[in-house]
Write an enzyme that holds these catalytic residues in place. Structure first.
Site, PDB file in Angstrom:
ATOM      1  N   MET A  17       0.853  -1.189   0.000  1.00  0.00           N
ATOM      2  CA  MET A  17       0.000   0.000   0.000  1.00  0.00           C
ATOM      3  C   MET A  17       0.885   1.234   0.000  1.00  0.00           C
ATOM      4  SD  MET A  17      -2.940  -0.995   2.776  1.00  0.00           S
ATOM      5  CE  MET A  17      -1.764  -1.778   3.907  1.00  0.00           C
ATOM      6  N   ALA A  18       0.711   2.074  -0.999  1.00  0.00           N
ATOM      7  CA  ALA A  18       1.501   3.302  -1.082  1.00  0.00           C
ATOM      8  C   ALA A  18       1.243   4.167   0.140  1.00  0.00           C
ATOM      9  CB  ALA A  18       1.146   4.071  -2.349  1.00  0.00           C
ATOM     10  N   CYS A  61      -2.317  -1.465  -9.612  1.00  0.00           N
ATOM     11  CA  CYS A  61      -2.595  -0.114  -9.126  1.00  0.00           C
ATOM     12  C   CYS A  61      -3.578   0.583 -10.057  1.00  0.00           C
ATOM     13  CB  CYS A  61      -1.314   0.704  -9.015  1.00  0.00           C
ATOM     14  SG  CYS A  61      -1.612   2.391  -8.424  1.00  0.00           S
ATOM     15  N   LYS A  94       1.104  -9.021  -8.990  1.00  0.00           N
ATOM     16  CA  LYS A  94      -0.153  -8.632  -8.342  1.00  0.00           C
ATOM     17  C   LYS A  94      -1.037  -7.976  -9.395  1.00  0.00           C
ATOM     18  CE  LYS A  94      -2.116  -6.698  -4.133  1.00  0.00           C
ATOM     19  NZ  LYS A  94      -3.253  -5.905  -4.609  1.00  0.00           N
ATOM     20  N   ASN A 105      -6.923 -11.540  -2.590  1.00  0.00           N
ATOM     21  CA  ASN A 105      -6.919 -10.215  -1.975  1.00  0.00           C
ATOM     22  C   ASN A 105      -8.285  -9.560  -2.177  1.00  0.00           C
ATOM     23  OD1 ASN A 105      -5.331  -7.053  -2.787  1.00  0.00           O
ATOM     24  ND2 ASN A 105      -5.979  -7.768  -0.797  1.00  0.00           N
ATOM     25  N   ASP A 137     -11.451  -7.845   0.774  1.00  0.00           N
ATOM     26  CA  ASP A 137     -12.493  -8.051   1.783  1.00  0.00           C
ATOM     27  C   ASP A 137     -12.115  -9.024   2.888  1.00  0.00           C
ATOM     28  OD1 ASP A 137     -13.895  -6.319   0.197  1.00  0.00           O
ATOM     29  OD2 ASP A 137     -15.310  -7.793  -0.575  1.00  0.00           O
ATOM     30  N   ARG A 172      -6.070  -2.813   3.276  1.00  0.00           N
ATOM     31  CA  ARG A 172      -6.692  -1.732   4.049  1.00  0.00           C
ATOM     32  C   ARG A 172      -7.079  -2.158   5.460  1.00  0.00           C
ATOM     33  NH1 ARG A 172     -11.453  -0.065   0.332  1.00  0.00           N
ATOM     34  NH2 ARG A 172     -11.228  -2.233  -0.308  1.00  0.00           N
TER      35      ARG A 172
END
Length: 331
Positions: A20-21, A103, A142, A203, A205, A228
């Site tokens: 995550m950036a 991304c 990814k 990836n 939820d 997240r």
């Protein structure tokens, strides 16, 4: 259930930290690994930045000895430059190099990078082939489900990158069109699992132990990647591990633990980036750590005023005293 093996890299669990950036920097990766992430993945790094010897880009390659196994992630769309970038990355000592094909941000896809690569499968495969031939460590990918819902081609891309030499694939169950909205499509992830022989990491939820188990069972994935839900919540890896190993549901972190972790995270950032940058960046992280605390909004407002690590810690001290959560910090 066997623990995942990616090329020559054996993981000690089933939950990895997704890149995550602005989040999965060195300071947070060390925390996540300590709390049970089976692998950490760094925020994406520009291949062109490495090619042109950009100092800030090279700083993003730092790895802590305690965070292995760790993957560094590269983004770009020129096979030759990506291969050169992989060679530079390998010098930093990662266990794996991951390619960002997921991304969704406009500033990335406008250059043909990130999820834009899903629109050009031959180019994506050539990048994997070039990088796999340039280094001796596993190359992974990814990706998302596709560019749009009408052009979901994750199965086709997965087969192509596997043939080109990818050692594993992480699939985010949304398209670029979705960004981060809506529900992740686990059925599509399951299609990818059936289509390839290399490990697939699911990836989207996964927020706790039950959701991690559900994704693994519904898709047949080798592991789950948590993004997240791990921001400001490194305890999620401990929760997932306990549930997958024993079916245990552990208690959520206490207020004291959340505040202590915010202090620790900031201190790690100070060491990594210097006090000024660390305190500024910590404001976003702190709001995550403070989520659910009494009068959290007021605490966040006060934290925004902090300019130094000392002021940050003193703000938490005052909050703790007012709420009678614990004794004031002596640090």
């Amino acid at each position: 259930m066997d623990k995942p093996v990616i090329g020559t890299v054996k993981l000690d669990g089933w939950a990895v930290l997704a890149p995550m950036a602005g989040v999965s920097d060195l300071a947070y990766r060390v925390v996540a690994r300590r709390f049970g992430a089976s692998m950490t993945t760094a925020e994406m790094v520009s291949a062109k930045g490495l090619y042109y010897k950009n100092g800030k880009t090279e700083d993003m390659l730092k790895i802590d000895p305690d965070e292995h196994p760790v993957a560094l992630q590269l983004f770009g769309s020129d096979p030759e430059i990506m291969a050169l970038g992989a060679r530079e990355m390998a010098k930093a000592g990662p266990d794996i190099i991951d390619i960002n094909m997921g991304c969704p941000m406009q500033k990335v896809v406008k250059n043909g990078d990130g999820s834009a690569l899903m629109k050009n499968i031959p180019l994506a495969a050539s990048i994997v082939k070039a990088m796999a031939g340039a280094v001796d460590i596993p190359i992974t990918v990814k990706m998302r489900l596709g560019w749009t819902r009408d052009t979901e081609n994750c199965v086709e891309l997965a087969r192509a990158v596997e043939e080109a030499g990818a050692a594993a694939i992480t699939v985010h169950g949304r398209t670029r069109e979705d960004f981060y909205t809506g529900k992740a499509d686990w059925k599509k992830i399951a299609e990818v699992v059936k289509a390839v022989k290399i490990p697939v990491i699911g990836n989207g939820d996964v927020v706790d132990g039950p959701s991690a188990k559900a994704l693994l069972e519904e898709t047949g994935c080798a592991a789950v990647a948590i993004g997240r839900a791990a921001w400001g919540n490194p305890w999620v890896f401990k929760e997932v591990n306990a549930y997958l190993e024993n079916g245990d549901i552990i208690d959520p972190p206490s207020w004291e633990e959340r505040l202590a972790m915010a202090r620790e995270h900031l201190h790690g950032l100070v060491i990594e980036k210097g006090e000024n940058a660390a305190v500024r960046e910590m404001r976003a992280h702190a709001s995550r750590y403070f989520h659910g605390l009494p009068e959290a909004a007021a605490l966040r407002r006060e934290i925004m005023k902090a300019l130094t690590e000392k002021e940050f810690n003193e703000t938490i001290d005052r909050y703790e005293e007012e709420k009678h959560l614990t004794e004031p910090s002596k640090i």
